[in-house]
Each structure stands twice: as structure tokens, then as C-alpha cells.
Design an enzyme around this catalytic site. Structure first.
Site, PDB file in Angstrom:
ATOM      1  N   ASP A 535      -0.717   7.428  11.927  1.00  0.00           N
ATOM      2  CA  ASP A 535       0.804   6.762  12.584  1.00  0.00           C
ATOM      3  C   ASP A 535       0.980   7.114  13.920  1.00  0.00           C
ATOM      4  OD1 ASP A 535       3.247   5.452  12.499  1.00  0.00           O
ATOM      5  OD2 ASP A 535       4.268   6.725  11.094  1.00  0.00           O
ATOM      6  N   GLU A 538      -0.172   4.699  18.939  1.00  0.00           N
ATOM      7  CA  GLU A 538      -0.095   3.384  20.129  1.00  0.00           C
ATOM      8  C   GLU A 538      -0.645   4.010  21.278  1.00  0.00           C
ATOM      9  OE1 GLU A 538       2.458   4.207  17.911  1.00  0.00           O
ATOM     10  OE2 GLU A 538       1.947   2.275  16.680  1.00  0.00           O
ATOM     11  N   ASP A 614       7.337  -0.493  11.292  1.00  0.00           N
ATOM     12  CA  ASP A 614       8.656  -0.365  10.959  1.00  0.00           C
ATOM     13  C   ASP A 614       9.552  -1.682  10.792  1.00  0.00           C
ATOM     14  OD1 ASP A 614       7.692   2.149  10.952  1.00  0.00           O
ATOM     15  OD2 ASP A 614       8.728   3.049  12.505  1.00  0.00           O
TER      16      ASP A 614
END
Ligand SMILES: *[C@@H]1O[C@H](CO)[C@@H](O)[C@H](O)[C@H]1NC(C)=O
Ligand SMILES: *[C@@H]1O[C@H](CO)[C@@H](O)[C@H](O)[C@H]1NC(C)=O
Length: 981
Positions: A535, A538, A614
Site C-alpha cells: 500500500d 505512490e 480508497d
């Protein structure tokens, strides 16, 4: 939820930690728009849009200032090289841009444009930065498959007065026509132009220049002083841009193409909208800049967590595509111009790097996906558990909690394969360490889960807690494997653990080190049934610009973060994947990895799965998910899902139920929930909801053989796993924009999830005149157009298209692992002419033995004229397959269901109950021919709107063998059906 505007000077004391925590607990209502740039807030995007406006204004009489220097043209070994000269107003010396056009054997073409001065390092960096001086040229190392460069050595060159024609590709069917001045390239196939580069003259390579001094009072700015080209501040963060302005831009036109698809990830329709304002259009370009855009808004071109710069243009009779191979921040404008036909014109702008664009000339969706996949790779064959149901939540907080969820799912007969642990499993966000209180005996937890062949997935992020007494951060620092800031010092930022450093997975030594951390004896408490979830890659940095890293940070080889931003997440995911496959799980065995990622780039399909990040527990997010996942499939990364139930907020029971009924069609099927949301495991809602959700999940399990077969196809030729209407019916113009229903692989299953509140019907769109049957009632739907379908809460809308064969496993078990010895059911869905065809792929679902031929690959064919069902071997190497067939000997077909039996058979006698008809089964087993009979059971159609059903029971056929089922004694009088499928 994530703090983004914290100034770094704030980030020292305990107060900040408290503020951060408070903020996580009280998530904002919606995305903080102001945290993310619009085009006009991003210097290079603003400049290039202004450039386009100027060039396209009729009064500007624009001529693109790029020209090929003819005496530099050279074609050698399938590569055309030349120099492009850029004329700069007020400068006599032209800027030299090396051009390289690479022709591939499969017909793909790569056009690369660099800048000589930067290539030679002949520039002066601003400030103290140690950044590399060249334009970034390594995106291909990550995005493309090793060995991708298979050159076309038959390219034919012809130069006629400023126009160069290159004939190339399979059977020399393609042409690239290059105009020397102004430079542009037209790509032709079958005498028609399909793709044009620099059609409108919007190409722009921002050449290196020193920063001009401030103009004196009353004097104009130098034309070399580009707007936003130097230091640029956003949200309190200043980007120092050591190389000054360096954007690359190109316009790409698709003449005669009204529809374009791809460039995920955006919460938008499958068919891309136009972006220059007007009715139904966006005002902003589609943005590709991997970012933690939690609680994203739907119907927006705003950037999301991952980027694949691949676009498909489609029209009746043709599909073509482009890949803009650039890892920097990128914006894409789309406009459509209607003359006699509609043309789609796109404009691509990247902040840095080479101009690198690939062109694919199709000619149809399947060849396009195949060619694109030969370049960027095909979907990795996942382990079977990965395509079953995943139960996740932030967080299952302790071993007791895990045991409780596991027991309750069993108690309610709800199958699941994987239970997930989010960040709270760790010891104070120190990954690789379990929380000592809540997870005292992780080994026995893993063992307990293993009893039902289930798995545990742990989260593991690229930020490493900056704290004393943590072996991971100590090694990261001592081995010098972290990302650096602009001063080449270790970069420090904020994420879940508070102060953190980030592993630099561009560094081969960092990958080797990462691999060592996952060994079972190193990561205590994990076992071979532990897998991982990456997770925040980015990367998400709470106090960084736009919630990510400063662009002037430095990576291995001194590439700036700006250059590599969009591939960083994929290099991290790849390191985790390699770590899992390098684990010593005993007995010299290797098992397939499973890694879920949030950030991605072209090529990530070779590694694992993605999810859409999300989302929210709202109907519009449920609705947005399917188009987003269809788009992932178009862009070659089909192993994708969206959080079932919606991450933020609390879904109503109705929304949760509908989300499960929809989520079972996501290639990656996981329920997930935010820490503040109420418990919502499928058993929580109670009946009728729990029962309806159970049935939905069971349907996923029943169809796992079909899903696995679809994954296998994707892994071979890039065909999407879930397929929109235009992929299955590429000539059906009315259906090109349809993105609220999907076909599942080659099964002919067509599903249309209910995605709105209080709705009890859907309208399917049928693209052809074939017969379709309701999966549940066998009601017949036929005729092109819209069809109403009744879908109260307990009904999942599914049609079966005539002409297909669907493999299933009908016994309910607790996990997919426990189904591995179960027999199969084949559902023959006869088309109007009485025929059906289908595929079946099977292997052990966990090891790499399939690479040595240990698999079963069959084609089933029901010939309605002959009334025979045959199973044909598609194994590439029958000898290698024979060994696995022995292992899989016990796998049988237990029954064969024929839907629409009367399309092929004369069932009058059967219907009257007079016939003693039987099926004759002939099987070749180990070279011996065996024959036997099986009994039939027949259910007549309820009325003319329903199909009749014939079931052959207890067939005892072995799924891996060659066999034929003869049904001729059933009928007799019936007219012979036509012979095409
Ligand atoms: C993953 O890493 C391996 C080894 O460095 C490399 O060969 C492969 O291309 C990488 N794959 C991707 C998708 O980055
Ligand atoms: C069915 O079998 C007949 C006879 O062999 C053949 O001519 C025909 O092409 C077959 N039809 C299909 C759809 O395979």
C-alpha cells in the site's frame, strides 16, 4: 485522513504526532481538491495548454518549428535514425533532437525523440543538485519485458521530396509516412490513415536553457523565461527544478475514430470524455500522476493511484493504440471533431524524460492487446486462492479477532480463502515485526488458517519507520538503500509510522536486501501461507507535495523523483514479488507469489494484482467500479478489483449486498473497510442479507474454473478477463460506450450488476441476435437491443449467451483449496443452431510446474448436427501434459447440463417420458478406448419463453482425457441444424 499540508518544520515534536492521529481518526468528507494540482497550477501543463491554444488559433498561422535534417536519415536493422532540428525564435543555432524510429517484427513502432545537449550532459544544473543531466531513458527497463526488442528487418524505405515512406509489419501491410517539414508521422494500414503524430503541430520539446536574469524595470521577459519553468511552489512545498523546464509534448490524432479508451486509473466512464469544456465534457485533462487521492470523487479526470499511459482508439472494423512510455507526471487532453466522420485528437504532455511513443496498428482489439502484451508483458498466472474471496478490514486487531472471523464465516457456510491484516498487525508500524500483545503467536495463527488451506496477507509499505532500535531502518541506513533528498541526504518524510525513510527499489542492492527480509526465518511469525500487500507506494507522504515525494528527491543513479515517479510503486511491488518467490518454503519448492499493489504502471500485470484504492461506501462508487476495472483490462492489467462495501463510511445492508453481487465479477474480489467503519463481515447484517451474500460468494467459487481459464487466456494473449461490449462485439457501434455490463472471459456469461438504490430490475443490452438465457430460470432473451430483467435484492442479473460451454464446480466448500479434488460440471449453452464451444484450463494452482507442461488445457465442442460433445487437447506438448494427467486422473466431469437442448435434439419422446435414451460415452484413457452409457434427465421448457434442460448425470469422464459423448439416440427426426457456430 492523510495530512498533506504540514510544513516540514512542524514535523519534529510529539504535538504533530497527536495531530496526525486525530486527523486519521476523523476522515474528511471528501477528497481535498486543493491538495492536488489542476492543469493551470502545474507549470508545464499550463504552458503546453497555452502552446496548444496559440497553435490552434486560426489567426496564428501556426507552423510547427520541427524539421528533419534530411542528410541525417539512416535506416539500419529496422531502426530509422535522423536529427530533428527545432527552430527557436531569436536564436540562429537550432536545437538538435535525435530521432529514433524502431520497427518491431509484430508491427509495433516506437518513436523516440531525445535532446542532444542533455544526452551529452552539456547543461548546467541550477543550484547544488547532483541530479543526472540526461532526459530519463530507463522507463523501458521497468515497463517492457526483457528481450522485447525483436526488430523488423524487412522495412522498405522510400524518400520522395521531403516525404519518407517506410513500409513494414506483417506482410508489409503498414506504412509510416514521415513529412520532413513540418515534422509529422502518419501511420497507414490498408491504405487508410489511423494514427498521426504531430498532426496539429503541438509537439513541444522544451530544450535546455539557462535561467534568464530577471528583466530590468519596464523590459519584457525573455522568451526563454518559461512560465513556471523554474522554482515552483505548491501547498507550501517548493520544487527546485535543477534542470529547468524540460517538458515533452505531442499531439496524436486518430482520424475516423470516435471512441478512445484506456489511460487508467480514473474514476470515469470507459469511453473517455473530451477535456476542453463544453456539454458533458471535462475542463481538465486526464492526469497520470500516482497519488494518494483518498475518497476520490467519481466522474472526474483527476489522477488516482496508478497510471498506464496506453490508449486504444476503436471504430467499426478497426482498433489501434498508443503507449506514451514516460514515467513522469503526464496530462492528456482529448477532443473530438466531427466532420463527415468524427476524429479523436489527443494531446500528451509529460514533465520530463524522453518523448517516447509506441504505435500499434491493430487491426482488432484482440491483436492490439496481444501486441501490447508482447511488449509490456501478460498477466501473471495467479495462485488459485488469489482469485477466490478475500476478507479484509483495517484491522483484524488480534489473533482472537482473526480466529473469530474465521470461525464465524465457517459457521455461516461462507467460503473465503484469505484473511488480511492491515497496518495494526505491526509493532508500532514497524513492518516485519508483529505487535507483541495482539499477535503473540503468529505462527500458530498461520497454522490454524492453513488447516482449511487458507492464507494470510500482511500489509507492507515502502516507508520505513525512522526510530531507534529497529533493525530494518538501521540496515536501510547503514547499507545506504534509501531515497535521497535534493541535497543527496537521506530523505525523511511522514507516513503511518510518523517520521520515515523510503526504500529505493531502483537500486538493485535494495531489492536484494528486501528479498532477504521476507525469508521465513527472518520475518518471524510468517509461514508459507503468508502473502503481501503493498500500500502507500505512490509513494504516499503525508507532508509531501500533493501527498507524495518532492520531485527533486534523488534515486539510485541520481535520477530525480520527477523522472521516475509513476514507476516507483511498481519497482517496490516487484521487489516484494521477488522476495516472495525467493522464500525458502522447504523441500526445494517454489510457489507463486501474490502481491497486491495500489500504485502501478504499464508492466505491473507481470507481477500481481491492483485495486482502485480508497473508495467510499456510496452507490456512485459502486457504479464507478465496473468501468474502472474494464479500463484496467483494456490497458493490459486485468487483475483488478475495488473494495467491496466501499472503504470509507458504512454501507447500508442493501448497498453491501449489491456490492457483493457486483464484486464477485471483479477479477480481484476483496471486501475491505476503514478502521472507523462498523463491522460488516458478511455474517454481520443477518438474514436475508447474509444469505444473499453467501449465495453470491458461493457463485464466485462455483465459477472458479471459468475464472481460472480466463486468467490463463489473459496470461497468454492479453485478452481482458472481464470484457466490455465493444471488445466482444467490435462492430456493434451502438454498444461501444457501454460500460455497465460485462462478459466474463470466453464463457458467454453476461452480467449487469445492480448499482443503484431501491432498484429491482436492470436492462441488459444485447449486441446481437444470438439467444441468451437467464442463468437462474433459463428464460430466453433474444433480439438486439435493451431487455428488461427482473432483479429483486436476492437476484444477481446474469445471462448466458448461446454457443458457449461453462466449466463449474458445484460443491460448496470452505475454501478453494478444499475444492481441489472436486469434480466439474460442464454447462452447454446451445446457440440458435444447436452448437456450443468452450475452454478449460487447469493446473495445480500454486507451483510453477505448469511451465514444464503440468497442466490441462481443453477445448469442448458440442456439434448440434452430430449431437456429440468432444473434448480436444490444446496442450502444446502432449507428452509433458501426460505426466500431469496422471496426477489429475481423479478429476472427473460429474455432470453435463445442456441448456436449450431442443435446439439440437428431438426431445419429443423424452418429453413424453417414453424414451429410454442414454448417452454413449467414449473415452481414450492411457491409450485404451473405453465405452459406457450414462443416464439422462430431462426437464421440459415451462413455456416458449424458457429453455429446456437435459442433464447427463454421473458421467465419470476424466477431465484431462480425450472423449466424446454421443447423444444421437435421443433424437432422430429433427432437421439438421446449420453448421457454423
Ligand atoms: C521485476 O524485476 C526483474 C528483475 O530485476 C525484472 O527482470 C523485471 O522486468 C521487473 N518487472 C517489472 C514489471 O518491473
Ligand atoms: C459439425 O459436424 C459436421 C460434420 O462433421 C461438420 O461439417 C460441421 O462443420 C460441424 N459443425 C461445427 C459447428 O463444428
Amino acid at each position: 485522513m492523510r495530512v498533506s499540508a504540514l510544513s516540514p518544520s512542524n514535523s519534529a515534536g510529539g504535538l504533530t504526532i497527536l495531530l496526525l492521529l486525530l486527523d486519521f481518526i476523523a476522515p474528511a468528507a471528501t477528497v481535498k481538491h486543493e491538495n492536488f494540482k489542476t492543469c493551470s497550477q502545474s507549470g508545464f501543463c499550463r504552458r503546453n495548454r497555452a502552446f496548444a491554444d496559440h497553435a490552434l488559433a486560426p489567426e496564428s498561422n501556426w507552423v510547427s518549428p520541427y524539421e528533419i535534417k534530411e542528410n541525417t536519415l539512416l535506416l539500419q536493422n529496422g531502426i530509422l535514425t535522423a536529427e530533428i532540428l527545432k527552430t527557436v525564435p531569436g536564436r540562429t543555432e537550432k536545437v538538435v533532437l535525435p530521432l529514433n524510429i524502431n520497427f518491431q517484427k509484430n508491427g509495433a513502432v516506437r518513436v523516440t525523440i531525445d535532446e542532444l545537449k542533455r544526452t551529452k550532459g552539456d547543461i548546467v544544473l541550477r543550484g547544488e543538485s547532483k541530479a543526472r543531466k540526461e532526459r530519463y531513458n530507463e522507463a523501458e527497463r521497468w515497463a517492457l519485458v526483457p528481450g522485447w526488442d525483436v526488430r523488423d528487418d524487412k522495412v522498405v524505405y522510400d524518400n520522395q521530396k521531403g516525404q519518407i515512406t517506410l513500409t513494414f509489419g506483417p506482410e508489409l501491410k503498414y506504412k509510416a509516412i514521415i513529412t520532413v517539414y513540418p515534422f509529422n508521422v502518419k501511420f497507414e494500414r490498408d491504405g487508410e490513415t489511423h494514427v498521426v503524430l504531430n498532426d496539429r503541430g503541438l509537439m513541444n520539446v522544451e530544450h535546455w536553457r539557462a535561467q534568464p536574469p530577471e528583466p530590468e524595470e519596464g523590459k519584457e521577459k525573455s522568451p526563454e523565461d518559461l512560465d513556471g519553468g523554474w522554482d515552483e511552489t505548491f501547498g507550501g512545498n517548493t520544487d527546485t527544478k535543477p534542470r529547468g523546464p524540460e517538458a515533452v509534448a505531442m499531439d496524436i490524432s486518430f482520424p475516423g475514430y470516435e471512441y478512445v479508451f484506456g489511460i487508467p486509473s480514473h474514476a470515469t466512464s470507459l469511453s473517455l470524455k473530451t477535456t476542453r469544456g463544453g456539454e458533458g465534457a471535462y475542463e481538465e485533462p486526464y492526469r497520470l500522476f500516482n497519488a494518494d487521492v483518498f475518497e476520490y470523487i467519481v466522474d472526474s479526470p483527476m489522477t488516482l493511484y496508478g497510471s498506464i499511459p496506453f490508449m486504444q482508439a476503436h471504430r467499426k472494423g478497426s482498433s489501434v493504440g498508443v503507449l506514451w512510455l514516460n514515467a513522469a507526471e503526464t496530462w492528456v487532453d482529448v477532443v473530438k471533431e466531427k466532420k463527415t466522420k468524427t476524429d479523436t485528437k489527443t494531446h500528451w504532455v509529460s514533465e520530463a524524460g524522453q518523448l517516447d511513443v509506441w504505435v500499434f496498428l491493430g487491426p482488432n482489439p484482440s491483436t492490439l492487446y496481444k501486441t501490447y502484451g508482447e511488449l509490456t508483458g501478460f498477466t501473471k498466472m495467479p495462485p488459485t486462492f488469489a482469485i477466490a474471496y478475500h476478507q479484509c478490514r483495517w484491522n483484524y486487531v488480534s489473533e482472537d479477532d482473526v480466529r473469530d472471523v474465521d470461525r464465524k464465516l465457517d459457521k455461516h457456510n461462507i467460503p473465503y480463502d484469505v484473511i488480511w491484516l492491515d497496518i495494526e498487525y505491526s509493532d508500532n508500524k514497524r513492518y516485519f515485526l508483529f505487535d507483541k500483545l495482539a499477535f503473540k503467536h503468529p505462527e500458530s495463527m498461520m497454522k490454524n488458517i492453513e488447516k482449511t488451506e487458507r492464507k494470510v496477507v500482511l500489509i507492507n509499505d515502502p516507508h520505513i519507520k525512522n526510530t531507534n532500535d529497529y533493525h530494518v531502518v538501521e540496515e536501510l541506513k547503514s547499507k545506504d538503500l534509501a531515497v535521497k533528498d535534493k541535497s543527496s541526504e537521506i530523505y525523511e518524510g511522514w507516513c503511518w509510522p510518523g517520521s520515515s525513510h523510503w526504500i529505493d527499489t531502483f537500486n538493485p542492492a535494495a531489492i536484494e536486501w528486501w528479498k532477504s527480509l521476507f525469508q521465513l526465518d527472518k520475518f518471524k511469525g510468517t509461514a508459507k501461507n503468508t502473502f503481501f500487500w503493498n500500500d502507500m507506494n505512490e509513494p504516499s507522504v503525508f507532508n509531501g507535495p500533493e501527498t507524495t515525494m518532492p520531485k527533486d528527491n534523488l534515486h539510485f543513479g541520481n535520477w530525480e523523483h520527477r523522472d521516475v515517479h509513476n514507476v516507483y510503486g511498481m519497482t517496490f511491488m516487484n521487489a516484494t514479488h521477488q522476495a516472495l518467490e525467493a522464500r525458502d518454503i522447504g523441500k526445494g519448492k517454489t510457489q507463486r507469489s501474490f502481491v497486491l499493489t495500489r500504485a502501478f504502471f504499464a508492466g505491473a500485470q507481470r507481477i500481481g494484482a491492483m485495486w482502485t484504492g480508497d473508495n467510499e461506501a456510496k452507490w456512485e462508487h459502486l457504479q464507478a467500479a465496473l468501468p474502472m476495472l474494464l479500463s484496467q483490462g483494456i490497458a493490459g492489467f486485468p487483475f483488478s478489483g475495488a473494495d467491496v462495501g466501499g472503504f470509507f463510511g458504512n454501507p447500508s445492508n442493501e448497498l453491501l449486498t449489491r456490492w457483493y453481487q457486483s464484486g464477485i465479477w471483479y477479477p480481484f474480489f476483496r471486501a475491505h473497510a476503514h478502521i472507523d467503519s462498523k463491522r460488516r463481515e458478511p455474517y454481520v447484517a443477518g438474514d436475508p442479507y447474509t444469505g444473499i451474500i453467501r449465495d453470491a460468494i458461493r457463485l464466485r467459487y462455483t465459477l472458479l474454473p471459468a475464472w481460472y481459464t480466463a486468467f490463463h487466456r489473459a496470461s497468454k494473449d492479453g485478452m481482458p478477463i472481464i470484457r466490455p461490449n465493444f471488445v466482444v462485439h467490435p462492430d456493434d457501434e451502438e454498444g461501444f460506450a457501454i460500460d455497465d455490463q460485462t462478459y466474463i472471459g470466453d464463457t458467454g456469461l453476461l452480467v449487469k450488476p445492480v448499482v443503484a438504490e431501491g432498484v429491482d430490475k436492470v436492462d441488459f443490452y444485447l449486441a446481437d441476435d444470438e439467444v441468451y438465457y437467464d442463468y437462474w430460470t433459463h428464460k430466453i432473451y433474444q433480439g438486439k437491443g435493451r431487455k428488461d430483467y427482473s432483479a429483486p435484492l436476492d437476484t444477481i442479473p446474469i445471462l448466458m449467451r448461446g454457443g458457449h460451454i461453462i466449466p463449474r464446480r458445484d460443491r460448496h466448500r470452505r475454501s478453494s483449496g478444499l475444492m481441489k479434488h472436486d469434480p466439474f460440471t460442464l454447462v452447454l449453452v446451445l446457440n440458435k443452431r444447436g452448437h456450443a464451444m468452450g475452454f478449460f484450463y487447469h493446473d495445480d494452482g500454486e507451483s510453477f510446474d505448469y511451465k514444464q507442461g503440468a497442466y490441462i488445457n481443453r477445448q469442448f465442442m458440442y456439434n448440434g448436427s452430430l449431437k456429440t460433445l468432444t473434448s480436444r487437447d490444446l496442450h502444446k506438448d502432449r507428452a509433458a501434459g501426460a505426466a500431469y494427467k496422471k496426477v489429475a486422473k481423479a478429476l472427473q466431469v460429474e455432470k453435463i447440463v445442456i441448456v436449450g437442448a431442443s435446439n439440437s435434439l428431438d426431445i419429443t419422446a423424452l418429453a413424453k417420458g417414453k424414451s429410454k435414451a442414454k448417452a454413449l460415452l467414449v473415452e481414450e484413457d492411457d491409450g485404451k478406448i473405453k465405452e459406457w452409457e450414462a443416464s439422462l434427465s430431462y426437464t421440459a421448457a415451462a413455456d416458449k419463453d424458457h429453455a429446456d434442460i437435459l442433464v447427463i448425470k454421473n458421467t465419470k469422464l476424466k477431465i484431462g482425457n480425450d472423449w466424446t459423448v454421443y447423444l444421437e439416440q435421443v433424437g432422430g427426426e429433427k432437421d439438421t441444424p446449420k453448421d457454423e457456430l
